[in-house]
Design a protein around this motif. Structure first.
Motif, PDB file in Angstrom:
ATOM      1  N   SER A 115       0.712  11.827   6.025  1.00 13.75           N
ATOM      2  CA  SER A 115       0.694  10.730   5.055  1.00 13.75           C
ATOM      3  C   SER A 115       0.753   9.381   5.759  1.00 13.75           C
ATOM      4  O   SER A 115       0.069   8.434   5.351  1.00 13.75           O
ATOM      5  CB  SER A 115       1.849  10.864   4.068  1.00 13.75           C
ATOM      6  N   CYS A 116       1.550   9.282   6.813  1.00 14.28           N
ATOM      7  CA  CYS A 116       1.649   8.025   7.570  1.00 14.28           C
ATOM      8  C   CYS A 116       0.330   7.704   8.263  1.00 14.28           C
ATOM      9  O   CYS A 116      -0.070   6.536   8.322  1.00 14.28           O
ATOM     10  CB  CYS A 116       2.793   8.089   8.570  1.00 14.28           C
ATOM     11  N   ILE A 134       0.873  -1.169   0.000  1.00 11.53           N
ATOM     12  CA  ILE A 134       0.000   0.000   0.000  1.00 11.53           C
ATOM     13  C   ILE A 134       0.907   1.216   0.000  1.00 11.53           C
ATOM     14  O   ILE A 134       1.869   1.277   0.764  1.00 11.53           O
ATOM     15  CB  ILE A 134      -0.899   0.013   1.242  1.00 11.53           C
ATOM     16  N   THR A 135       0.606   2.202  -0.859  1.00 11.24           N
ATOM     17  CA  THR A 135       1.473   3.370  -0.994  1.00 11.24           C
ATOM     18  C   THR A 135       0.667   4.649  -0.811  1.00 11.24           C
ATOM     19  O   THR A 135      -0.476   4.741  -1.236  1.00 11.24           O
ATOM     20  CB  THR A 135       2.140   3.380  -2.386  1.00 11.24           C
ATOM     21  N   GLU A 136       1.291   5.635  -0.189  1.00 13.13           N
ATOM     22  CA  GLU A 136       0.693   6.955   0.011  1.00 13.13           C
ATOM     23  C   GLU A 136       1.662   8.005  -0.516  1.00 13.13           C
ATOM     24  O   GLU A 136       2.861   7.940  -0.250  1.00 13.13           O
ATOM     25  CB  GLU A 136       0.419   7.189   1.507  1.00 13.13           C
ATOM     26  N   GLU A 137       1.150   8.976  -1.270  1.00 14.79           N
ATOM     27  CA  GLU A 137       1.970  10.053  -1.820  1.00 14.79           C
ATOM     28  C   GLU A 137       2.375  11.019  -0.712  1.00 14.79           C
ATOM     29  O   GLU A 137       1.570  11.377   0.135  1.00 14.79           O
ATOM     30  CB  GLU A 137       1.171  10.813  -2.889  1.00 14.79           C
ATOM     31  N   SER A 174       5.440   3.702   1.801  1.00 11.12           N
ATOM     32  CA  SER A 174       4.766   2.450   1.483  1.00 11.12           C
ATOM     33  C   SER A 174       4.737   1.527   2.688  1.00 11.12           C
ATOM     34  O   SER A 174       5.557   1.656   3.604  1.00 11.12           O
ATOM     35  CB  SER A 174       5.502   1.733   0.344  1.00 11.12           C
ATOM     36  N   ARG A 219      -5.413   3.016   5.859  1.00 14.12           N
ATOM     37  CA  ARG A 219      -5.555   2.100   4.724  1.00 14.12           C
ATOM     38  C   ARG A 219      -5.063   0.705   5.092  1.00 14.12           C
ATOM     39  O   ARG A 219      -5.657  -0.305   4.679  1.00 14.12           O
ATOM     40  CB  ARG A 219      -4.808   2.653   3.515  1.00 14.12           C
ATOM     41  N   THR A 228       7.194   8.891  -1.852  1.00 13.42           N
ATOM     42  CA  THR A 228       6.093   8.086  -1.341  1.00 13.42           C
ATOM     43  C   THR A 228       6.511   7.417  -0.040  1.00 13.42           C
ATOM     44  O   THR A 228       7.698   7.315   0.273  1.00 13.42           O
ATOM     45  CB  THR A 228       5.685   6.978  -2.338  1.00 13.42           C
ATOM     46  N   LYS A 257      -2.677   8.556   7.164  1.00 16.84           N
ATOM     47  CA  LYS A 257      -3.557   8.074   6.093  1.00 16.84           C
ATOM     48  C   LYS A 257      -3.193   6.641   5.700  1.00 16.84           C
ATOM     49  O   LYS A 257      -4.069   5.801   5.504  1.00 16.84           O
ATOM     50  CB  LYS A 257      -3.438   8.970   4.856  1.00 16.84           C
ATOM     51  N   LEU A 258      -1.890   6.396   5.581  1.00 21.92           N
ATOM     52  CA  LEU A 258      -1.420   5.067   5.219  1.00 21.92           C
ATOM     53  C   LEU A 258      -1.846   4.046   6.266  1.00 21.92           C
ATOM     54  O   LEU A 258      -2.308   2.947   5.930  1.00 21.92           O
ATOM     55  CB  LEU A 258       0.101   5.071   5.051  1.00 21.92           C
TER      56      LEU A 258
END
Length: 123
Positions: free
Chosen positions: A107-108, A2-5, A13, A114, A11, A110-111
């Motif tokens: 971002s982390c 799973i990757t987040e920008e 991941s 997910r 990124t 959000k990741l």
């Protein structure tokens, strides 16, 4: 995976390895992915007697701060899944400023959401 920008093409991941009821996670990214910290978290009955708590063990490489993200992921997965979770983490971006650090944190988060949804522990 799973990757987040993040920003500027970077990124972060997460690879998820199910191991029976437990999980091993690899969280990495930036311009120099690496292993900076490892956290193992185990679910247990809460010390208050209500719900689930976690106990964590942390190993951090000299000069690394990746333990903050590794602990966030390992503890959330362990608590949500009532299991043991291990997270190895290494995110590095050269000359990162405080605004970019905040972007990495967001971002982390959000990741992580997910990841929890992927393994069936999401809210």
């Amino acid at each position: 995976m799973i990757t987040e920008e993040l920003y500027g093409g970077y990124t972060v991941s997460c690879n998820i390895i199910p191991m029976g009821k437990d999980y091993t996670l690899a969280v990495y990214g930036g311009d120099t992915p690496h292993v900076g910290s490892v956290v193992m978290s185990s679910a247990r009955p809460s010390l208050t007697g209500e719900g689930i708590g976690v106990t964590s063990s942390v190993l951090t490489g000299l000069g690394h701060k990746d333990d903050v993200v590794a602990k966030l992921f390992a503890e959330a997965v362990a608590k949500s899944g009532n299991c043991t979770a291990v997270c190895a983490c290494g995110i590095h971006i050269d000359d990162m400023d405080s605004a970019q650090l905040e972007t990495v944190k967001q971002s982390c988060e959000k990741l992580l959401q997910r990841v929890l949804e992927t393994i069936g522990c999401g809210s």
